[in-house]
Design a protein around this motif. Structure first.
Motif, PDB file in Angstrom:
ATOM      1  N   ASP A 154      64.682  38.432  14.083  1.00 31.59           N
ATOM      2  CA  ASP A 154      65.769  38.569  15.059  1.00 31.59           C
ATOM      3  C   ASP A 154      65.451  39.604  16.139  1.00 31.59           C
ATOM      4  N   ILE A 155      64.841  40.689  15.720  1.00 34.42           N
ATOM      5  CA  ILE A 155      64.504  41.744  16.674  1.00 34.42           C
ATOM      6  C   ILE A 155      63.456  41.231  17.655  1.00 34.42           C
ATOM      7  N   VAL A 156      62.483  40.506  17.133  1.00 34.73           N
ATOM      8  CA  VAL A 156      61.424  39.938  17.972  1.00 34.73           C
ATOM      9  C   VAL A 156      62.028  38.970  18.995  1.00 34.73           C
ATOM     10  N   VAL A 157      62.874  38.074  18.509  1.00 38.58           N
ATOM     11  CA  VAL A 157      63.459  37.059  19.402  1.00 38.58           C
ATOM     12  C   VAL A 157      64.336  37.722  20.467  1.00 38.58           C
ATOM     13  N   ASN A 158      65.095  38.746  20.081  1.00 36.99           N
ATOM     14  CA  ASN A 158      65.910  39.451  21.074  1.00 36.99           C
ATOM     15  C   ASN A 158      65.051  40.025  22.188  1.00 36.99           C
ATOM     16  N   ARG A 159      63.936  40.603  21.810  1.00 34.06           N
ATOM     17  CA  ARG A 159      63.072  41.205  22.841  1.00 34.06           C
ATOM     18  C   ARG A 159      62.450  40.136  23.727  1.00 34.06           C
ATOM     19  N   ILE A 160      62.104  39.004  23.134  1.00 35.89           N
ATOM     20  CA  ILE A 160      61.549  37.908  23.936  1.00 35.89           C
ATOM     21  C   ILE A 160      62.602  37.419  24.932  1.00 35.89           C
ATOM     22  N   MET A 161      63.838  37.226  24.431  1.00 34.06           N
ATOM     23  CA  MET A 161      64.903  36.718  25.303  1.00 34.06           C
ATOM     24  C   MET A 161      65.146  37.655  26.477  1.00 34.06           C
ATOM     25  N   ARG A 162      65.177  38.941  26.189  1.00 34.91           N
ATOM     26  CA  ARG A 162      65.398  39.910  27.265  1.00 34.91           C
ATOM     27  C   ARG A 162      64.286  39.820  28.305  1.00 34.91           C
ATOM     28  N   ALA A 163      63.045  39.731  27.849  1.00 40.69           N
ATOM     29  CA  ALA A 163      61.917  39.692  28.772  1.00 40.69           C
ATOM     30  C   ALA A 163      61.943  38.419  29.625  1.00 40.69           C
ATOM     31  N   VAL A 164      62.264  37.301  28.990  1.00 38.35           N
ATOM     32  CA  VAL A 164      62.277  36.021  29.718  1.00 38.35           C
ATOM     33  C   VAL A 164      63.379  36.037  30.776  1.00 38.35           C
ATOM     34  N   ALA A 170      58.577  31.303  12.033  1.00 35.93           N
ATOM     35  CA  ALA A 170      59.955  31.803  11.956  1.00 35.93           C
ATOM     36  C   ALA A 170      60.445  32.226  13.339  1.00 35.93           C
ATOM     37  N   VAL A 171      59.589  32.938  14.063  1.00 37.58           N
ATOM     38  CA  VAL A 171      59.974  33.393  15.407  1.00 37.58           C
ATOM     39  C   VAL A 171      60.156  32.195  16.325  1.00 37.58           C
ATOM     40  N   ARG A 172      59.218  31.248  16.258  1.00 40.03           N
ATOM     41  CA  ARG A 172      59.312  30.074  17.129  1.00 40.03           C
ATOM     42  C   ARG A 172      60.582  29.288  16.887  1.00 40.03           C
ATOM     43  N   SER A 173      60.911  29.044  15.625  1.00 41.82           N
ATOM     44  CA  SER A 173      62.074  28.207  15.366  1.00 41.82           C
ATOM     45  C   SER A 173      63.363  28.958  15.720  1.00 41.82           C
ATOM     46  N   ALA A 174      63.403  30.281  15.467  1.00 40.89           N
ATOM     47  CA  ALA A 174      64.594  31.057  15.850  1.00 40.89           C
ATOM     48  C   ALA A 174      64.748  31.075  17.370  1.00 40.89           C
TER      49      ALA A 174
END
Ligand SMILES: [Zn+2]
Length: 124
Positions: free
Chosen positions: A110-120, A14-18
């Motif tokens: 969504d929360i996980v992906v947001n944090r990944i995006m910010r870090a990247v 789910a995280v990967r596809s989002a």
């Protein structure tokens, strides 16, 4: 080494596809650093961000982990060993300049992906 980290669990997918839908590009289930025997669930090489989606049972989630009633000692040692290894891997990768993000499998996509995006973005 990562024998008990099952590949392609549902929260991970789910995280990967989002993340992919939101334009992130990354490697899947690979070593961030070749000579460190540690496989991350998502690896952003250029940004040096490594993402782990930790299963609540295998990695000892404080909210959901319950030690099984049978073979209780065995499981206690096993899960404690996993937690210690996770911590070691985080420290080793951080020392090599990687940003290590660890999430629980129960965390909202969504929360996980947001944090990944910010870090990247921060590391790019
Ligand atoms: Zn959990």
């Amino acid at each position: 080494m990562q024998g008990n980290r099952s590949r392609d669990t549902r929260p991970e997918l789910a995280v990967r596809s989002a993340a992919h839908k939101r334009g992130l590009r990354f490697r899947v289930c690979t070593r961030p650093v070749r000579d460190i025997a540690c496989t991350a669930d998502m690896v952003f090489r250029k940004a040096k961000v490594a993402v782990f989606i930790d299963g609540c049972f295998w990695h000892g989630c404080p909210t959901h982990y319950r030690r099984p009633m049978t073979n209780s000692q065995y499981w206690g040692r096993k899960i404690e060993g996993n937690i210690a290894r996770d911590r070691r891997n985080t420290d080793t990768l951080s020392a090599r300049g990687w940003c290590v993000l660890r999430f629980w499998a129960h965390e909202e996509t969504d929360i996980v992906v947001n944090r990944i995006m910010r870090a990247v973005r921060r590391q790019a």
